[in-house]
Scaffold this motif. Structure first.
Motif, PDB file in Angstrom:
ATOM      1  N   VAL A 198       0.673   3.037 -10.607  1.00 34.72           N
ATOM      2  CA  VAL A 198       1.519   1.845 -10.220  1.00 34.72           C
ATOM      3  C   VAL A 198       1.788   1.835  -8.510  1.00 34.72           C
ATOM      4  O   VAL A 198       1.559   2.894  -8.019  1.00 34.72           O
ATOM      5  CB  VAL A 198       3.097   2.428 -10.888  1.00 34.72           C
ATOM      6  N   SER A 199       2.276   0.824  -8.153  1.00 32.79           N
ATOM      7  CA  SER A 199       2.347   0.568  -6.767  1.00 32.79           C
ATOM      8  C   SER A 199       3.452   1.227  -6.090  1.00 32.79           C
ATOM      9  O   SER A 199       3.526   2.012  -5.262  1.00 32.79           O
ATOM     10  CB  SER A 199       2.475  -0.993  -6.232  1.00 32.79           C
ATOM     11  N   GLU A 220       0.616  -1.169  -0.056  1.00 40.27           N
ATOM     12  CA  GLU A 220       0.030   0.120   0.013  1.00 40.27           C
ATOM     13  C   GLU A 220       0.911   1.245  -0.023  1.00 40.27           C
ATOM     14  O   GLU A 220       1.935   1.148   0.469  1.00 40.27           O
ATOM     15  CB  GLU A 220      -0.772  -0.018   1.271  1.00 40.27           C
ATOM     16  N   ARG A 221       0.459   2.285  -0.559  1.00 41.87           N
ATOM     17  CA  ARG A 221       0.981   3.433  -0.872  1.00 41.87           C
ATOM     18  C   ARG A 221       1.052   4.305   0.746  1.00 41.87           C
ATOM     19  O   ARG A 221      -0.130   4.133   1.328  1.00 41.87           O
ATOM     20  CB  ARG A 221       0.567   4.337  -1.859  1.00 41.87           C
ATOM     21  N   GLY A 222       2.024   5.009   1.108  1.00 39.03           N
ATOM     22  CA  GLY A 222       1.994   5.825   2.249  1.00 39.03           C
ATOM     23  C   GLY A 222       2.576   4.687   3.227  1.00 39.03           C
ATOM     24  O   GLY A 222       2.810   3.769   3.324  1.00 39.03           O
ATOM     25  N   VAL A 223       2.901   5.458   4.586  1.00 36.23           N
ATOM     26  CA  VAL A 223       3.368   4.465   5.745  1.00 36.23           C
ATOM     27  C   VAL A 223       2.531   4.940   7.049  1.00 36.23           C
ATOM     28  O   VAL A 223       2.016   6.081   7.057  1.00 36.23           O
ATOM     29  CB  VAL A 223       4.958   4.739   6.000  1.00 36.23           C
ATOM     30  N   SER A 224       2.406   3.947   7.679  1.00 39.09           N
ATOM     31  CA  SER A 224       1.606   3.901   8.961  1.00 39.09           C
ATOM     32  C   SER A 224       2.679   4.082  10.166  1.00 39.09           C
ATOM     33  O   SER A 224       2.001   4.387  11.411  1.00 39.09           O
ATOM     34  CB  SER A 224       0.698   2.505   9.098  1.00 39.09           C
ATOM     35  N   GLN A 225       3.712   3.730   9.925  1.00 40.77           N
ATOM     36  CA  GLN A 225       4.914   3.966  11.156  1.00 40.77           C
ATOM     37  C   GLN A 225       6.109   4.289  10.489  1.00 40.77           C
ATOM     38  O   GLN A 225       6.320   4.339   9.161  1.00 40.77           O
ATOM     39  CB  GLN A 225       4.635   2.869  11.971  1.00 40.77           C
ATOM     40  N   GLU A 256       6.178  -9.163  -5.758  1.00 41.28           N
ATOM     41  CA  GLU A 256       5.081  -9.299  -4.849  1.00 41.28           C
ATOM     42  C   GLU A 256       4.516  -7.760  -4.768  1.00 41.28           C
ATOM     43  O   GLU A 256       3.434  -7.557  -4.881  1.00 41.28           O
ATOM     44  CB  GLU A 256       5.682  -9.520  -3.480  1.00 41.28           C
ATOM     45  N   ILE A 257       5.556  -6.812  -4.859  1.00 38.29           N
ATOM     46  CA  ILE A 257       5.046  -5.389  -5.034  1.00 38.29           C
ATOM     47  C   ILE A 257       4.148  -5.119  -6.372  1.00 38.29           C
ATOM     48  O   ILE A 257       3.112  -4.619  -6.394  1.00 38.29           O
ATOM     49  CB  ILE A 257       6.233  -4.391  -4.909  1.00 38.29           C
TER      50      ILE A 257
END
Length: 637
Positions: free
Chosen positions: A556-557, A99-104, A122-123
């Motif tokens: 694109v991922s 997923e795009r963006g980061v949670s931590q 995988e990506i």
């Protein structure tokens, strides 16, 4: 010795999405091996992975550096303080989905690893193969296809930008070929506004070509844009030119009157006379409009014999037999002629223009010229769509729309290369508005954009979407860029000068294919329009190879540095550079023997040059029985 061959360093500094990584000692050689594959460490544009429990963060290397090497022998860092600057772009969670963006965020001394081909698969591997289409290969791992999400690519708009010679047209042809594969997308529909006539050859097997002067032997069709399909504002710009508010209001009233007359003769489902406006796409006779305004503007006013100076009557000055010297004809754009009248007396009592004259003689002369001009026949005399004096036509607009977006061919090429340059901006705006309005109002039908989305490709977009352009083309594209996603209409902006395109339009492109760009202003415009903070990646644009692109955005991922799959050599756009010197190069597509400046001079026939110039067509046909052969070194037809 490190136990994990993928480990390359540790996190030393975190600032938002920017992470500084110190390389471990074993990474000093810049090369690592894993499962028999070698990986270069510290390549700008390569990926790294930072494991955080069940989550892995992914980032792109944007900068590489090193401190001075220490002088003391036996120092723990004999190669100096080597580091990477990384931009975080996304994460892979416990479910294994990227997923795009980061949670931590990472913390100090967290391990940093290279991204292996298994990670990349995988990506970039699609969750649902139907949603993804391959457009090329990863530049860093050519065994892995570069996949883009077709849903986000089409409806959320995209841009292909690159300097001349970067392979932009070939890339666009390759993308469109991938998006129109009949076995995967049998109902795809794409419309190309081709300014220079480059794509007919490249997409001949899957496209219908419309030209102002069609080549019937190649099954090309005549391009017609019926004037009565335009909005009133578009029509005024393309016909009369500039009118003030009073003049425009009177002309609009007359247009509505003529459309009502047409509707009474040939009723149309969905509209009644009470709801008619000057914008309603109902046919009317523009020749009759011109003729009646011409009479009105050339009407003379004659004082009544023996009456006061303010008592006048309007009359056409007739000949001696009570008829005009020349009656004129609306359909042939022949104005009526009347005899000259000379009067005596004070100026106030002499022949004057009528009290309701609009003073639009000059505009009427411009319209008359365009009605006679063969270059504008596709607009004002569109064959079966030309209204008669009573406004009746043989064909309605549904036939035009079906030809453009409703045939079995997935691609329609509207070749505008023969269009007068003075009306290009207005014509492009009118075409875009027609397509968008049709799909907007049909959005809940099977033919509408929601059920069957439409992609519109705008070639050489900087020619009519520049910052200084405020015309109908820019307005139409802004509207599509802002609203088209909801109604299934997407645009692909193609340009060699992104800095000249309105930033509002470029920023609406969810995906950008950035090819080689040497100009710093152009690179800055692209970097500012991209959704990812990847300045370091865009700094690579000047050194990209021909046919190589950096793809960033929603389709694109992760940002991808990609080698775009080109079409076969016989199906490439007609945009390649001429060869100055050619000597039988077998890799030079379409050439035989010597050519260019290397060939001996031969007799040249410039009468043929003049014939093609007058014909306004680059397609040359040898006359039967002609002894002349093609010049040596020329491309095969």
């Amino acid at each position: 010795m490190r136990s994990d061959p993928t480990l390359i360093g540790t996190v030393q500094d975190v600032a938002g999405t920017a992470v500084s990584v110190a390389l471990v000692r074993e990474s000093a050689t810049g090369l690592s091996f894993y499962k028999g594959e070698s990986y270069r460490i510290g390549q700008v544009g390569s990926f790294v992975r930072i494991p955080l429990g069940y989550t892995s963060l992914f980032g792109i290397v944007s900068q590489v550096g090193a401190g001075a090497a220490p002088k003391a022998e036996g120092d723990a860092r004999p190669w100096g303080n080597q580091w990477l600057s990384v931009q975080l772009v996304g994460e892979r969670g416990r479910n294994g989905q990227f997923e795009r963006g980061v949670s931590q965020h990472p913390t100090i001394n967290d391990a940093v690893h290279i991204v292996t081909e298994d990670d990349l698969r995988e990506i970039y591997g699609p969750g649902d193969p139907v949603d993804f289409v391959s457009v090329g290969r990863l530049a860093s791992a050519e065994s892995i296809p570069a996949l883009v999400n077709i849903n986000k690519l089409v409806t959320r708009h995209c841009a292909v930008v690159g300097t001349t010679g970067a392979g932009k047209s070939t890339t666009v042809a390759g993308l469109l070929a991938a998006l129109s594969q009949p076995e995967r997308y049998p109902s795809s529909r794409i419309v190309i506004l081709d300014i220079h006539g480059e794509y007919a050859k490249a997409l001949a097997d899957r496209a219908t070509v419309f030209r102002i002067t069609p080549d019937t032997e190649k099954d090309e069709k005549a391009l017609v844009v019926p004037f009565w399909a335009l909005s009133f504002e578009e029509l005024i710009k393309l016909s009369f030119g500039k009118l003030d508010d009073r003049q425009a209001a009177v002309v609009a009233d007359k247009v509505v009157e003529l459309k009502a007359e047409s509707l009474s003769k040939q009723p149309r489902e969905g509209i009644v006379a009470e709801r008619l406006t000057a914008d309603t796409p109902v046919p009317f006779c523009i020749h009759k409009l011109w003729f009646e305004f011409h009479q009105r503007e050339h009407r003379t006013v004659i004082p009544k014999p023996g009456a006061a100076a303010d008592e006048i009557e309007a009359a056409y000055v007739l000949g001696t037999d009570g008829k005009p010297v020349q009656p004129g004809d609306a359909m042939s754009v022949t104005p009526p002629l009347y005899r000259t009248v000379k009067t005596s007396g004070p100026p106030a009592e002499r022949v004057n223009w009528g009290p309701d004259a609009l003073n639009i003689r000059q505009q009427l002369a411009v319209l008359a010229s365009k009605l006679r001009d063969p270059q504008f026949a596709f607009l004002f005399n569109p064959t079966e769509w030309t209204p008669q004096l009573d406004g009746t036509v043989k064909q309605d607009l549904d036939a035009v729309l079906k030809d453009w977006i409703g045939t079995s061919a997935p691609i329609t090429i509207l070749d505008l290369s023969g269009t007068p340059s003075t009306v290009l901006n207005d014509l492009v705006g009118a075409l875009l508005r027609m397509l968008y309005d049709a799909l907007f109002w049909a959005r809940n039908l099977p033919e509408g954009g929601r059920e069957r989305p439409l992609m519109i490709v705008l070639e050489e977009a900087h020619a009519y979407l520049g910052k200084e352009h405020v015309g109908p083309a820019a307005s139409a594209v802004r509207r599509i860029a802002k609203e088209g996603r909801k109604y299934g209409v997407g645009v692909m902006i193609v340009s060699q000068r992104p800095s000249e395109i309105d930033p509002t339009i470029l920023s609406q492109c969810g995906t950008i294919f950035a090819m080689r760009l040497a100009n710093d202003v152009d690179r800055g415009q692209v970097a500012g329009s991209a959704s990812d903070n990847l300045k370091g990646l865009f700094d690579m644009l000047p050194i990209l190879r021909t046919g190589e692109a950096i793809i960033v955005g929603e389709a694109v991922s992760l940002p991808i540095r990609t080698l775009i799959d080109p079409p076969d050599k016989g199906r490439r756009p007609d945009s390649s550079d001429p060869r100055v010197v050619v000597r039988g190069d077998p890799n030079n597509d379409g050439y035989e023997g010597e050519g260019g400046w290397a060939v001996d001079r031969h007799d040249e026939d410039y009468a043929i040059v003049m014939r093609q110039w007058r014909k306004q067509s680059p397609r040359y046909e040898h006359k039967k029985g002609s002894s002349k052969s093609a010049s040596p070194g020329k491309k095969k037809s």
